[in-house]
Design a protein around this motif. Structure first.
Motif, PDB file in Angstrom:
ATOM      1  N   VAL A  83      13.214  21.043 -20.009  1.00 17.50           N
ATOM      2  CA  VAL A  83      12.708  21.845 -21.123  1.00 17.50           C
ATOM      3  C   VAL A  83      13.192  23.290 -21.009  1.00 17.50           C
ATOM      4  O   VAL A  83      13.696  23.879 -21.971  1.00 17.50           O
ATOM      5  N   PHE A  84      13.078  23.842 -19.776  1.00 17.46           N
ATOM      6  CA  PHE A  84      13.494  25.234 -19.607  1.00 17.46           C
ATOM      7  C   PHE A  84      14.998  25.391 -19.817  1.00 17.46           C
ATOM      8  O   PHE A  84      15.458  26.365 -20.420  1.00 17.46           O
ATOM      9  N   THR A 140      10.101  19.508 -16.828  1.00 10.02           N
ATOM     10  CA  THR A 140       9.982  20.953 -16.936  1.00 10.02           C
ATOM     11  C   THR A 140      11.355  21.620 -16.872  1.00 10.02           C
ATOM     12  O   THR A 140      11.696  22.471 -17.705  1.00 10.02           O
ATOM     13  N   ARG A 162      15.704  25.250 -23.481  1.00 12.62           N
ATOM     14  CA  ARG A 162      15.260  26.480 -24.129  1.00 12.62           C
ATOM     15  C   ARG A 162      16.287  27.595 -23.922  1.00 12.62           C
ATOM     16  O   ARG A 162      16.622  28.340 -24.841  1.00 12.62           O
ATOM     17  N   ASN A 210       2.159   6.582  -6.793  1.00 12.12           N
ATOM     18  CA  ASN A 210       1.076   7.335  -7.406  1.00 12.12           C
ATOM     19  C   ASN A 210       1.160   8.828  -7.128  1.00 12.12           C
ATOM     20  O   ASN A 210       0.922   9.642  -8.008  1.00 12.12           O
ATOM     21  N   ILE A 211       1.469   9.155  -5.874  1.00 12.70           N
ATOM     22  CA  ILE A 211       1.458  10.568  -5.518  1.00 12.70           C
ATOM     23  C   ILE A 211       2.758  11.232  -5.980  1.00 12.70           C
ATOM     24  O   ILE A 211       2.744  12.371  -6.427  1.00 12.70           O
ATOM     25  N   LEU A 219       2.580   1.812  -3.324  1.00  8.82           N
ATOM     26  CA  LEU A 219       1.657   2.307  -4.341  1.00  8.82           C
ATOM     27  C   LEU A 219       1.324   3.771  -4.098  1.00  8.82           C
ATOM     28  O   LEU A 219       1.207   4.561  -5.041  1.00  8.82           O
ATOM     29  N   LYS A 220       1.172   4.135  -2.831  1.00  7.18           N
ATOM     30  CA  LYS A 220       0.887   5.533  -2.501  1.00  7.18           C
ATOM     31  C   LYS A 220       2.013   6.422  -3.011  1.00  7.18           C
ATOM     32  O   LYS A 220       1.784   7.424  -3.694  1.00  7.18           O
ATOM     33  N   LEU A 244       7.386  15.059 -13.895  1.00  7.05           N
ATOM     34  CA  LEU A 244       6.954  16.286 -14.565  1.00  7.05           C
ATOM     35  C   LEU A 244       7.895  17.434 -14.245  1.00  7.05           C
ATOM     36  O   LEU A 244       8.288  18.207 -15.135  1.00  7.05           O
ATOM     37  N   THR A 245       8.291  17.509 -12.976  1.00  5.95           N
ATOM     38  CA  THR A 245       9.198  18.588 -12.579  1.00  5.95           C
ATOM     39  C   THR A 245      10.530  18.473 -13.318  1.00  5.95           C
ATOM     40  O   THR A 245      11.049  19.462 -13.852  1.00  5.95           O
ATOM     41  N   MET A 264       4.694  10.762 -10.765  1.00  6.16           N
ATOM     42  CA  MET A 264       4.270  11.594 -11.893  1.00  6.16           C
ATOM     43  C   MET A 264       4.689  13.058 -11.703  1.00  6.16           C
ATOM     44  O   MET A 264       5.317  13.638 -12.582  1.00  6.16           O
ATOM     45  N   PRO A 265       4.352  13.662 -10.546  1.00  4.87           N
ATOM     46  CA  PRO A 265       4.740  15.059 -10.356  1.00  4.87           C
ATOM     47  C   PRO A 265       6.263  15.245 -10.415  1.00  4.87           C
ATOM     48  O   PRO A 265       6.749  16.220 -10.994  1.00  4.87           O
ATOM     49  N   GLY A 283       0.819  -1.209   0.000  1.00  5.98           N
ATOM     50  CA  GLY A 283       0.000   0.000   0.000  1.00  5.98           C
ATOM     51  C   GLY A 283       0.852   1.258   0.000  1.00  5.98           C
ATOM     52  O   GLY A 283       0.604   2.187  -0.771  1.00  5.98           O
TER      53      GLY A 283
END
Lengths: 666, 244
Positions: free
Chosen positions: A654-655, A651, A658, A639-640, A635-636, A647-648, A643-644, A632
């Protein structure tokens, strides 16, 4: 136009727009009813066609009350999940009933009026949860004339039959009169004369039980036709039926009448009833004349013997019980769990049963097994059982065939009449019309004697619901039917008291306790057959609950792994406790109150060990849940966090790219 | 159509050139899964479905979508770039639709990025994936509804904060209309059809009925009507403001 004017128009347009929106939503709510796409895997929210036509056919309002203790179930999620499922099904039913079915959800709080109402409907609170709260979760219904029906408690494990159970309840409210069962029995089921005891015998328990639920009409053993208001023909042990009776049965079934038929290669109960000698009674029964036409074959001279389900019998006083492979105690595995007649029953005892085979090569009728033997079964001639001294002898000749024999089955599909030439006993007319009958499967009016005319009249009476027959003409003789609903059972003894109930006399009262589900089997079958034709076809549905299988597997694995440890430690603890008490008993309390320091040290050591082992045991218990908790947590976090975090990083990347790109440009 | 597409493209690219988009998705992902596990007891209840996940979507959207929609028009009006936009060869309607679609696609992306929870539930048991698909569709449609309303209200003011507050207010009304607390207030005195009408205006009732796995035409029509009417109101408001 000036600005102010345009503004006014603009604002009023907005107001009109809002009103139009509300109106459009309301209109779509009423106009677009029923257009929906059920994306659930098992079409959970789609009612079966049988239920739909039942609901569409309601012409009197029916009120349903779903009693559910909301507060008491707050921490019992499995009941709440099931309540949602039940409520949504009921709402769905109400929605497709043209307003005839009204649903009210009632929360029977303790000491409230609603609770009294629930009790009045016969609903029973069930103790659930950790605190043992009294939970009401039942369904009650009333119709316009004050009839009531209720399901006292909606068990989550009965979910596959939820739709059937509710539909059955609605049907019984819409048709409050008791269904009529026409009983035609070749054995004294309704009581008779007991030659052994020399006095009248009481009706069989099964007959009494059925009489409580249905209106049972005993039919004479020779008849010209069966009344149209008979819903189900209950035919038991038909031996030596005359042609006219057979024709009446044939026509009854073809007219869409439902039948529950018990035949037997060897009905022991029949010989018992005939007298101690066993002579003078037909032990076997068959309905081959009709079965042939229906495409079913019954083994009238062969008995199915089963080594797995064999029951033990006492052969005499002081002897050891012997396994009798002719008697079978069928368990859930031998029963169709998808069919409402047999699902959920525990044991059905049968004695010297025969078996059915589908003899229809072109697959016109379908024979769906309800009861089957185990694969370790074989066939033996019925004569072998006639004067059987020791049932144990049967095992000597037993060699299993590996086939599962069908002991009881549903028969559905198109059938033909066993009397293609029309009613018997009118040979001339039948001959004349033979060619005609063969051509169009119909009979001429002239050929029909009075019972056919009666049949016609009664067919007109029978509110049109069950008229499935075709190929009829004015004379009323039916040559074939689109669909029949018949349940066939290859055993008559299954009905007899000795295979399923115990009678005891207690202070002059007869106490009856059932040790097998034979009675439920018969009442389920009659109940199912007496319902509307649509309901009969309603099968079990898939369940709504979907547990975490991975977690359950983990739990099982952990359980097995740690149980061994737990047992070892428990044994150690037991041993320690034993030694401790031994030591304490060694203390000679009578003479000395004080213990020697050695004794004290020993006891202390044991106590410490006891504490240590208890701690270890608790640790084992904790471990049991740890792997599940760990999963459990993993998985927590995944999941939490993942992804974030990804993503960070993306990001930032990418910056960064650029910026480099821009620097490069400069 | 090409005008709509051009506006949409410009807007979408705009999202990813500022950190705002990432912050939005970040918050959405963290909250959505944290709520599922902690408030929804996803793991403890042991049922292989995503009900505890989707239950919180309306409440997440309630605050996050207005944050996204507040700048749609208020920003353009404050900076004056709206004048520029209006001089371009696109109609007001195309601009409104383009901006809305860009924001909607962006939200759908955020919702789509929650797919690990779908993988999780499929790992844990065998869920009804039809129900999950329906719930995702319902969630995206509901987000569209929130966005359209927010976009419309963003055109009312030059101040983004006011636009945000207005959008949250209206969204709260639209959400709460389906709750028993509100309906009971009306049920006490208003006739049943009025209560039903209020309930039928609620995001919640429509979203909940989709998320149980049944796509009812009425629910789809509701969201389509809501988006259509809100965007049309949006153009009217813009025209009105142009007249200022």
């Amino acid at each position: 136009m000036n600005t102010a004017g345009r503004r006014r128009i603009g604002y009023s347009t907005l107001v009109v727009l809002l009103l139009v929106f509300v109106a459009a939503v309301m209109a779509s709510n009423t106009l677009l009813k029923g257009m929906r796409l059920d994306l659930t895997e098992n079409n959970l929210y789609t009612l079966s066609p049988g239920t739909k036509s039942l609901l569409a056919g309601l012409d009197e309002p029916i009120n349903l009350y779903l009693f559910f203790s909301d507060e008491e179930t707050a921490d019992i999620p499995f009941i709440r999940t099931y309540e949602v499922r039940v409520r949504e099904l009921l709402e769905e039913m109400a929605a497709s009933s043209n307003g005839m079915l009204r649903l009210e959800v009632v929360d029977p709080e303790p000491f409230s009026e609603e609770e009294d109402r629930a009790t009045q409907f016969g609903l029973q609170p069930v103790n659930l949860g950790t605190l043992g709260e009294n939970v009401f979760f039942g369904l009650a219904g009333t119709n316009g004339v004050g009839d009531e029906a209720a399901i006292p408690f909606l068990q989550p494990d009965k979910e596959p039959f939820l739709e059937y159970d509710v539909a059955r309840m609605i049907y019984s409210l819409a048709h409050p009169e008791k269904p009529v069962i026409g009983l035609l029995a070749g054995v004294p089921m309704s009581g008779g004369f007991d030659p052994t005891a020399g006095r009248p015998s009481s009706p069989w328990v099964i007959t009494q039980q059925v009489r409580q639920l249905f209106e049972v009409r005993t039919l004479p053993s020779s008849l010209e036709s069966i009344d149209a208001d008979v819903d189900v023909l209950w035919l038991v042990h038909p031996s030596n039926l005359d042609e006219k009776t057979l024709y009446a049965i044939d026509q009854f079934v073809l007219r869409g009448g439902r039948a529950l038929i018990f035949v037997d290669p060897l009905a022991e109960i029949a010989s018992a009833a005939a007298g101690p000698s066993g002579f003078g009674a037909a032990n076997g029964s068959n309905l081959d004349r009709l079965f042939d036409a229906w495409g079913v074959e019954f083994s009238a001279d062969q008995v199915v013997v089963d080594n797995v389900y064999a029951l033990s019998v006492n052969t005499g006083f002081g002897t050891r019980p012997v396994r009798h492979i002719g008697l079978a105690g069928l368990d859930a595995q031998a029963m169709d769990q998808e069919d409402v007649i047999t699902a959920g029953l525990e044991t059905i005892n049968v004695g010297t049963a025969g078996h059915f085979t589908d003899a229809d090569e072109d697959g016109g009728v379908t024979l769906t097994p309800l009861l089957t033997s185990s694969p370790e079964a074989a066939l033996m001639p019925a004569a072998r059982f006639q004067f059987l001294a020791d049932p144990g002898d049967l095992l000597n000749d037993f060699s299993p065939t590996g086939e599962r024999y069908v002991l009881a089955a549903r028969l559905e599909g198109p059938i033909k009449s066993a009397f293609p030439d029309g009613p018997p006993g009118d040979d001339e007319a039948a001959d004349e019309d033979e060619a005609d009958a063969e051509q169009n499967g119909a009979e001429d009016e002239d050929a029909a004697p009075e019972e056919a005319a009666e049949a016609e009249a009664s067919a007109a009476d029978s509110d049109g619901a069950d008229e499935e027959g075709e190929g009829t003409d004015a004379g009323g003789h039916l040559a074939s039917a689109e669909n029949v609903n018949v349940v066939l059972v290859g055993d008559v003894d299954v009905l007899s008291d000795r295979l399923w109930v115990q009678r005891q006399s207690f202070l002059g009262q007869q106490l009856i306790t059932a040790f097998a589900s034979n009675g439920d089997f018969v009442t389920n079958a009659l109940d199912n057959l007496s319902g509307s034709a649509e309901l009969i076809g309603l099968r079990s549905r898939a369940t709504y609950s979907r547990p975490f299988t991975t977690v359950e597997a983990l739990r099982r694995e952990a359980d097995a792994k740690f149980r061994a440890t737990e047992q070892r430690l428990q044994a150690e603890l037991d041993e320690t406790e034993r030694r401790l008490s031994e030591l304490q008993s060694q203390r000679d309390d009578a003479t000395s109150v004080l213990m020697t320091p050695e004794q004290q040290a020993e006891i202390q050591r044991f106590l410490d060990q006891q504490v240590r082992i208890r701690q270890e045991l608790r640790a084992v218990r904790r471990n049991l849940d740890r792997s599940i908790e760990q999963l459990g947590t993993t998985l927590k976090v995944l999941n939490i966090g993942v992804m974030p975090l990804g993503l960070t990083l993306l990001t930032l990347l990418v910056f960064h790219l650029r910026r480099r790109h821009r620097k490069g440009q400069r | 159509m090409s005008g709509t597409f051009a506006v949409m493209r410009r807007e979408l690219l705009g999202y990813f050139s500022t950190p705002l988009a990432y912050v939005f998705i970040f918050i959405f992902l963290v909250l959505a899964s944290a709520f599922t596990f902690y408030l929804g007891n996803f793991y403890e209840r042991g049922q292989a479905d995503l009900a505890p996940f989707f239950t919180f979507h309306p409440w997440l959207f309630l605050f996050l979508v207005p944050a996204l929609s507040m700048r749609l028009w208020a920003e353009e009006r404050r900076s004056g770039s709206i004048e520029l936009l209006m001089t371009l060869p696109v109609t007001v309607w195309q601009a409104v639709l383009g901006k809305f679609l860009a924001a909607w696609i962006f939200t759908a992306l955020a919702v789509g990025l929650t797919f690990p929870i779908w993988l999780t539930v499929n790992y844990l048991g065998s869920p009804d994936n039809g129900v999950i698909l329906a719930a995702y569709l319902g969630s995206i449609m509901m987000a569209g509804g929130f966005l359209a309303v927010g976009s419309c209200l963003s055109a009312v003011t030059k101040n983004q904060v006011i636009a945000f507050i207005l959008a949250v207010l209206v969204a709260v009304v639209l959400l709460l209309a389906g709750l028993a607390i509100v309906l009971d207030l009306f049920a006490a005195w208003a006739p049943q059809p009025i209560v039903d009408a209020i309930a039928s205006l609620s995001f919640l009732t429509h979203f909940q009925s989709i998320s149980k796995g049944v796509i009812d035409v009425r629910d789809v029509v509701y969201f389509a009507l809501l988006i259509g009417f809100a965007l049309y109101a949006n153009t009217i408001i813009l025209e009105l403001k142009k007249a200022d």
